[in-house]
Design a protein around this motif. Sequence first.
Motif, short mmCIF file in Angstrom:
data_model
loop_
_atom_site.label_atom_id
_atom_site.label_comp_id
_atom_site.label_asym_id
_atom_site.label_seq_id
_atom_site.Cartn_x
_atom_site.Cartn_y
_atom_site.Cartn_z
N PRO A 65 -23.95 -4.89 -4.86
CA PRO A 65 -24.29 -5.11 -3.44
C PRO A 65 -23.45 -4.21 -2.54
N LEU A 66 -24.11 -3.55 -1.60
CA LEU A 66 -23.44 -2.58 -0.73
C LEU A 66 -23.58 -3.00 0.72
N GLU A 67 -22.52 -2.78 1.49
CA GLU A 67 -22.53 -3.15 2.89
C GLU A 67 -22.75 -1.95 3.81
N VAL A 68 -23.04 -0.79 3.25
CA VAL A 68 -23.17 0.41 4.06
C VAL A 68 -24.63 0.77 4.27
N ALA A 69 -24.89 1.44 5.38
CA ALA A 69 -26.22 1.99 5.61
C ALA A 69 -26.42 3.21 4.72
N ILE A 70 -27.59 3.32 4.10
CA ILE A 70 -27.86 4.42 3.16
C ILE A 70 -29.01 5.25 3.71
N ASP A 71 -28.75 6.54 3.90
CA ASP A 71 -29.78 7.46 4.38
C ASP A 71 -30.16 8.50 3.33
N HIS A 72 -29.30 8.73 2.34
CA HIS A 72 -29.54 9.78 1.35
C HIS A 72 -29.17 9.26 -0.04
N VAL A 73 -29.91 9.74 -1.04
CA VAL A 73 -29.60 9.44 -2.42
C VAL A 73 -29.72 10.73 -3.23
N ALA A 74 -28.79 10.93 -4.16
CA ALA A 74 -28.81 12.10 -5.04
C ALA A 74 -28.20 11.68 -6.38
N MET A 75 -28.34 12.54 -7.38
CA MET A 75 -27.84 12.19 -8.72
C MET A 75 -27.15 13.40 -9.35
N PHE A 76 -26.01 13.14 -9.97
CA PHE A 76 -25.28 14.18 -10.69
C PHE A 76 -25.94 14.42 -12.05
N PRO A 77 -25.74 15.62 -12.61
CA PRO A 77 -26.30 15.89 -13.94
C PRO A 77 -25.84 14.90 -15.00
N ASP A 78 -24.65 14.29 -14.84
CA ASP A 78 -24.15 13.33 -15.83
C ASP A 78 -24.64 11.91 -15.58
N GLY A 79 -25.51 11.70 -14.59
CA GLY A 79 -26.11 10.39 -14.36
C GLY A 79 -25.45 9.56 -13.29
N ARG A 80 -24.33 9.99 -12.73
CA ARG A 80 -23.74 9.26 -11.62
C ARG A 80 -24.64 9.37 -10.38
N VAL A 81 -24.55 8.36 -9.53
CA VAL A 81 -25.42 8.27 -8.37
C VAL A 81 -24.59 8.46 -7.10
N LEU A 82 -25.09 9.29 -6.19
CA LEU A 82 -24.46 9.47 -4.88
C LEU A 82 -25.32 8.80 -3.83
N LEU A 83 -24.71 7.98 -3.00
CA LEU A 83 -25.35 7.32 -1.87
C LEU A 83 -24.58 7.70 -0.62
N ALA A 84 -25.30 8.09 0.43
CA ALA A 84 -24.62 8.57 1.64
C ALA A 84 -25.27 8.02 2.88
N GLY A 85 -24.44 7.72 3.87
CA GLY A 85 -24.90 7.42 5.20
C GLY A 85 -24.83 8.65 6.07
N ALA A 86 -25.67 8.74 7.07
CA ALA A 86 -25.71 9.92 7.92
C ALA A 86 -24.54 9.98 8.88
N ARG A 87 -23.90 8.85 9.15
CA ARG A 87 -22.93 8.78 10.22
C ARG A 87 -21.53 8.36 9.74
N SER A 88 -20.55 8.83 10.48
CA SER A 88 -19.16 8.43 10.26
C SER A 88 -18.45 8.48 11.61
N LYS A 89 -17.81 7.41 12.00
CA LYS A 89 -17.09 7.36 13.27
C LYS A 89 -15.61 7.58 13.05
N TYR A 90 -15.02 8.45 13.86
CA TYR A 90 -13.57 8.69 13.84
C TYR A 90 -12.92 7.86 14.93
N ARG A 91 -11.94 7.03 14.57
CA ARG A 91 -11.25 6.18 15.53
C ARG A 91 -9.79 6.59 15.73
N GLY A 92 -9.23 7.29 14.76
CA GLY A 92 -7.85 7.73 14.86
C GLY A 92 -7.38 8.24 13.51
N PRO A 93 -6.16 8.76 13.44
CA PRO A 93 -5.66 9.29 12.16
C PRO A 93 -5.78 8.26 11.04
N ASP A 94 -6.37 8.68 9.93
CA ASP A 94 -6.58 7.82 8.76
C ASP A 94 -7.43 6.60 9.06
#
Length: 331
Positions: free
Chosen positions: A95-124
């Motif tokens: 179960p994932l709590e993030v918004a997912i806009d993109h999906v891709a797969m590595f040649p070794d079968g691992r799965v990449l899930l990505a959201g389109a957005r990231s907010k910067y609030r301060g260092p780290d």
Amino acid sequence: MASPASATGWTILPFRLVRSLPAPEPGFRCVVRGVTCEGDLLLLWRDARDAPVLYPLAPSPAGAAPPRPKMDMGHAVRLLRVGEERGLQQIDLPPLEVAIDHVAMFPDGRVLLAGARSKYRGPDDHDLNVMIFDPATGRLERFLLGDGLDHVGIDGQGRIWGGYCDEGVFGHHGWGRACKGPEGPGAGGLVCFDDRGNQLWRFNGSLARNCIDDCYALNVSADRVWAYYYSFYYVCEVDADLGLRIDKPDVGSTHALAVSPEAFLFPFSFRDPDRSGFHLVSRADPDHGTLLTGVLPEGASLEEALLIGQGARMHAVTGTAWFCAEVPALA
């Protein structure tokens, strides 16, 4: 090149049926579709209780709260990998709590899930908008690929390619000089990362007099990557050794491209009323091209299809079927 309004006697671009697609299981809906660098189709099913629009790319109205990079609760996620000849591979993700806009797969079968957005609030303190899930071990890793992530693909070496919209390039949601924040990963326009999120290469800055303001379309194959971009309507080709070539096929705004050694294939702009039209443009002479009409078999309509370019194929995916067309030869 002739405009759509003035063209006559267009050539037919025939799409063939690759295979019919399974309907989402009860309680699920298909939220994201993608194509691997080998040409397999990825279908991401998510709990149907999720909001229809998870993380819109459009700028927020003045005073409106920025889009959220996460949902209120984790919901079930299931990935289907569909090959032209192989059977269906089903991967259940945690179960994932993030918004997912993109999906891709590595040649070794691992799965990449990505959201389109990231907010910067301060260092780290910023949203980690990418996850890599390993079905073999159940391990889930998270890192940053940056705000304004419009396109994601993985090549045959397992390198991640990100293409960014203008907000990702120039800064938004706390990133960039205009927001008094640091430069985000998207400042590179087209960026290559390793599987830990480390930048290996970026387009902006690699050429003194050429830069990507907005990456309109991205095509990632096993050994080549192509990006169609603005503010000049160019295509950059990056080979396996990160060597660069620039072509100049000006077809206006478009959202996908397929590439053969001789020609580019672009759908008409998403703003064009004719959703079945395509530009076929010579790579040797960008002023030489023709207009095509895409036709799906069995009465299916391109109006309802998502178009994805991968190598020399243009994929068209509807809610029930997967079609594709090869880049044709120029007359």
